[in-house]
Structure formats: C-alpha cells, structure tokens
Design a protein around this motif. Structure first.
Motif, PDB file in Angstrom:
ATOM      1  N   PHE A  58       0.842  -1.196   0.000  1.00 45.54           N
ATOM      2  CA  PHE A  58       0.000   0.000   0.000  1.00 45.54           C
ATOM      3  C   PHE A  58       0.879   1.249   0.000  1.00 45.54           C
ATOM      4  CE2 PHE A  58      -3.440  -2.463   2.575  1.00 45.54           C
ATOM      5  CZ  PHE A  58      -3.762  -3.184   1.437  1.00 45.54           C
ATOM      6  N   GLU A  59       1.887   1.229   0.876  1.00 49.90           N
ATOM      7  CA  GLU A  59       2.771   2.386   1.020  1.00 49.90           C
ATOM      8  C   GLU A  59       3.594   2.606  -0.246  1.00 49.90           C
ATOM      9  OE1 GLU A  59       4.992   1.439   4.484  1.00 49.90           O
ATOM     10  OE2 GLU A  59       3.335   1.813   5.882  1.00 49.90           O
ATOM     11  N   ALA A  60       3.981   1.481  -0.893  1.00 49.43           N
ATOM     12  CA  ALA A  60       4.775   1.593  -2.114  1.00 49.43           C
ATOM     13  C   ALA A  60       3.915   1.830  -3.349  1.00 49.43           C
ATOM     14  CB  ALA A  60       5.604   0.319  -2.309  1.00 49.43           C
ATOM     15  N   LYS A  61       2.601   1.748  -3.148  1.00 49.77           N
ATOM     16  CA  LYS A  61       1.628   1.904  -4.247  1.00 49.77           C
ATOM     17  C   LYS A  61       1.942   0.934  -5.399  1.00 49.77           C
ATOM     18  CE  LYS A  61       0.639   6.739  -3.142  1.00 49.77           C
ATOM     19  NZ  LYS A  61      -0.582   6.362  -2.405  1.00 49.77           N
ATOM     20  N   LYS A 107      -8.004   0.791  -3.542  1.00 48.04           N
ATOM     21  CA  LYS A 107      -8.495   1.508  -4.730  1.00 48.04           C
ATOM     22  C   LYS A 107      -7.498   2.572  -5.168  1.00 48.04           C
ATOM     23  CE  LYS A 107     -13.463   0.896  -3.987  1.00 48.04           C
ATOM     24  NZ  LYS A 107     -14.761   1.583  -3.677  1.00 48.04           N
ATOM     25  N   GLU A 108      -6.896   3.256  -4.187  1.00 51.76           N
ATOM     26  CA  GLU A 108      -5.917   4.296  -4.501  1.00 51.76           C
ATOM     27  C   GLU A 108      -4.695   3.701  -5.205  1.00 51.76           C
ATOM     28  OE1 GLU A 108      -4.875   6.327  -0.960  1.00 51.76           O
ATOM     29  OE2 GLU A 108      -6.895   7.120  -0.581  1.00 51.76           O
ATOM     30  N   SER A 112      -6.558   2.372 -12.130  1.00 52.30           N
ATOM     31  CA  SER A 112      -7.195   1.903 -13.372  1.00 52.30           C
ATOM     32  C   SER A 112      -6.672   0.543 -13.833  1.00 52.30           C
ATOM     33  CB  SER A 112      -6.965   2.933 -14.484  1.00 52.30           C
ATOM     34  OG  SER A 112      -5.571   3.111 -14.716  1.00 52.30           O
ATOM     35  N   ASN A 113      -5.921  -0.114 -12.977  1.00 56.67           N
ATOM     36  CA  ASN A 113      -5.393  -1.445 -13.340  1.00 56.67           C
ATOM     37  C   ASN A 113      -6.535  -2.458 -13.245  1.00 56.67           C
ATOM     38  OD1 ASN A 113      -4.048  -3.949 -13.505  1.00 56.67           O
ATOM     39  ND2 ASN A 113      -2.167  -3.058 -12.650  1.00 56.67           N
ATOM     40  N   ALA A 114      -7.219  -2.657 -14.377  1.00 52.42           N
ATOM     41  CA  ALA A 114      -8.420  -3.499 -14.395  1.00 52.42           C
ATOM     42  C   ALA A 114      -8.127  -4.946 -14.030  1.00 52.42           C
ATOM     43  CB  ALA A 114      -9.065  -3.438 -15.786  1.00 52.42           C
ATOM     44  N   VAL A 116      -5.725  -6.287 -12.069  1.00 55.88           N
ATOM     45  CA  VAL A 116      -5.502  -6.442 -10.620  1.00 55.88           C
ATOM     46  C   VAL A 116      -6.794  -6.182  -9.859  1.00 55.88           C
ATOM     47  CG1 VAL A 116      -4.238  -5.594  -8.615  1.00 55.88           C
ATOM     48  CG2 VAL A 116      -3.064  -5.839 -10.811  1.00 55.88           C
ATOM     49  N   SER A 117      -7.521  -5.153 -10.270  1.00 55.33           N
ATOM     50  CA  SER A 117      -8.777  -4.810  -9.598  1.00 55.33           C
ATOM     51  C   SER A 117      -9.757  -5.971  -9.662  1.00 55.33           C
ATOM     52  CB  SER A 117      -9.394  -3.572 -10.254  1.00 55.33           C
ATOM     53  OG  SER A 117     -10.622  -3.251  -9.634  1.00 55.33           O
ATOM     54  N   SER A 118      -9.860  -6.605 -10.824  1.00 55.46           N
ATOM     55  CA  SER A 118     -10.780  -7.730 -11.001  1.00 55.46           C
ATOM     56  C   SER A 118     -10.354  -8.926 -10.155  1.00 55.46           C
ATOM     57  CB  SER A 118     -10.817  -8.124 -12.476  1.00 55.46           C
ATOM     58  OG  SER A 118     -11.631  -9.262 -12.667  1.00 55.46           O
ATOM     59  N   ALA A 119      -9.048  -9.187 -10.128  1.00 55.45           N
ATOM     60  CA  ALA A 119      -8.534 -10.328  -9.354  1.00 55.45           C
ATOM     61  C   ALA A 119      -8.774 -10.125  -7.869  1.00 55.45           C
ATOM     62  CB  ALA A 119      -7.048 -10.526  -9.632  1.00 55.45           C
ATOM     63  N   LEU A 120      -8.549  -8.907  -7.385  1.00 56.91           N
ATOM     64  CA  LEU A 120      -8.761  -8.612  -5.966  1.00 56.91           C
ATOM     65  C   LEU A 120     -10.237  -8.683  -5.600  1.00 56.91           C
ATOM     66  CD1 LEU A 120      -6.278  -5.644  -5.424  1.00 56.91           C
ATOM     67  CD2 LEU A 120      -6.093  -7.952  -4.502  1.00 56.91           C
ATOM     68  N   ALA A 121     -11.083  -8.183  -6.488  1.00 52.99           N
ATOM     69  CA  ALA A 121     -12.527  -8.217  -6.226  1.00 52.99           C
ATOM     70  C   ALA A 121     -13.020  -9.656  -6.162  1.00 52.99           C
ATOM     71  CB  ALA A 121     -13.265  -7.449  -7.321  1.00 52.99           C
ATOM     72  N   ALA A 122     -12.516 -10.501  -7.063  1.00 49.35           N
ATOM     73  CA  ALA A 122     -12.935 -11.905  -7.098  1.00 49.35           C
ATOM     74  C   ALA A 122     -12.569 -12.614  -5.805  1.00 49.35           C
ATOM     75  CB  ALA A 122     -12.287 -12.612  -8.288  1.00 49.35           C
ATOM     76  N   PHE A 123     -11.436 -12.204  -5.209  1.00 46.91           N
ATOM     77  CA  PHE A 123     -11.003 -12.842  -3.965  1.00 46.91           C
ATOM     78  C   PHE A 123     -11.681 -12.214  -2.746  1.00 46.91           C
ATOM     79  CE2 PHE A 123      -8.177 -12.837  -0.248  1.00 46.91           C
ATOM     80  CZ  PHE A 123      -8.039 -14.199  -0.043  1.00 46.91           C
ATOM     81  N   THR A 124     -11.758 -10.881  -2.724  1.00 47.24           N
ATOM     82  CA  THR A 124     -12.244 -10.179  -1.530  1.00 47.24           C
ATOM     83  C   THR A 124     -13.755 -10.239  -1.371  1.00 47.24           C
ATOM     84  OG1 THR A 124     -10.386  -8.648  -1.773  1.00 47.24           O
ATOM     85  CG2 THR A 124     -12.157  -8.000  -0.284  1.00 47.24           C
TER      86      THR A 124
END
Length: 214
Positions: A58-61, A107-108, A112-114, A116-124
């Motif tokens: 998170f800190e390293a973004k 999210k921050e 717009s990395n779709a 990674v966003s999709s993979a995280l949503a599928a898991f979370t």
C-alpha cells in the motif's frame, strides 16, 4: 498469475502426499495425525507476514505486488485446506476482512489497473466458502496431475523392465543357439574322427592279414 498459483498448488499436493505417507507410517492404519495447534500457529504466522507485505505494498503503491501477495495467500490457504478446512477458512476470512477494511487504500493503489482490480474483487468480495471451493478444485486437479504423472512413470518403468527382460531372454536364446551349434559341430567332429579311426583300424587289419597270407 493463475499458472503460478497452479504450480504452487501442485507443489502443495506433492508435499502433502509425502507428509501424508510419512504420517501413515508413524500412525495406525488409516489414521493421519495432524497437530492442529502447530497448524494454527503456522497460519497465524503466515497471516502476520502477508498483512505486513500488503501494508508495505500500500505504502509503495505497488498494485502488482498486492496481486502477488493474494496469490501467495491462496497457495498457503490451499496448503492448510489439504489438512484442515476449518483453519483454512479462518485464515482466508481474516485476510478478506483486512482487505475489506483497507478497500479505500487498495483503490488508490490499484487505480485503473483493471486486471488487478478484477482479481482482488474476485477474492475479496466472494464468499469465503466459494474461494475454498475454487482452491479445492485446483487441489483436486493437482492430485489428478500427480497421479497421472505417477502412472506414466510406473508405466515407463514397467515397459523398461519388460524390454530388459526381453533383451535378457534374447541373449540367453542366442547363447543357447551358439552352444547347440558348437555341440553339433563337436559331435560331427567326433563322429568323423571315429569313422576315420575305424577305417584305419580296418585297413591295418587287412594289411596284417595280407602279410600273413590270409
């Protein structure tokens, strides 16, 4: 990422199979001894490690690093799932809760990395039971792959043994044929020698008779 996770799960299957066999050797038949306390301790240690790494990401973004850590969480959960589903469920639930609590930070970082966003949503966002079902399915696939490889190796070994046996039999047969041929030649030589000896003996008797005027 999925390919890396599948390879990791395959390694888990092989490792678990090996440990399972060792446990069976040490325990009564059909009884596998699992140290639940040690497993809980291992799961907690892994959870602490993963949370530390996620916080650093998170800190390293670093969005890709977050996804890598989630894949590592899945691999560890599969390892635990193979021996204790309840502890695996608790482990996954704790990680999911942490991710939900830090959804804004994620999210921050992800932006717009779709992928990674999709993979995280599928898991979370998926129910933890669904995540476990997915891991179990991959574990089963890994077991089938291991069994298939084992059967292939055993088949190759059997084929090699059969070829070796055929080669030995062929050599033995050739050896027997050579011995038979040699024995036949020896018998023929003996017979010829005996015939010649008989002829010479008969000739000698005839000559002796002539000398005696018989």
């Amino acid at each position: 990422m999925k390919k890396v996770l599948f390879l990791a799960l395959a390694a888990v299957v092989i490792s678990f199979a090996s440990c399972n066999n060792k446990a069976k050797d040490a325990a009564p038949e059909n009884e596998v001894v699992v140290d639940s306390a040690a497993l809980v301790e291992d799961a907690n240690a892994s959870y602490d490690e993963m949370i530390t790494k996620l916080t650093e990401s998170f800190e390293a973004k670093d969005a890709n690093k977050i996804q890598e850590i989630i894949e590592a969480v899945k691999a560890k959960a599969a390892e635990i799932l193979a021996v204790n589903p309840e502890i695996a469920k608790e482990y996954l639930t704790k990680v999911q809760n942490f991710l939900k609590e830090n959804a804004e930070k994620i999210k921050e970082v992800v932006g717009s990395n779709a992928a990674v966003s999709s993979a995280l949503a599928a898991f979370t966002e998926a129910p933890v039971d669904n995540v476990m079902d997915g891991l179990k399915s991959m574990l089963d696939s890994g077991k089938e792959a291991v069994e298939g490889a084992k059967d292939a190796v055993e088949g190759a070994v059997d084929a090699a043994k059969e070829k070796a046996a055929d080669a030995v039999n062929e050599v033995q047969q050739k050896g027997a044929d050579v011995l038979d041929a040699a024995q036949k030649k020896t018998d023929e030589a003996v017979n010829k020698a005996q015939e010649k000896a008989a002829e010479k003996a008969s000739e000698a008797v005839g000559n002796a008779a002539k000398k005696l005027g018989l």
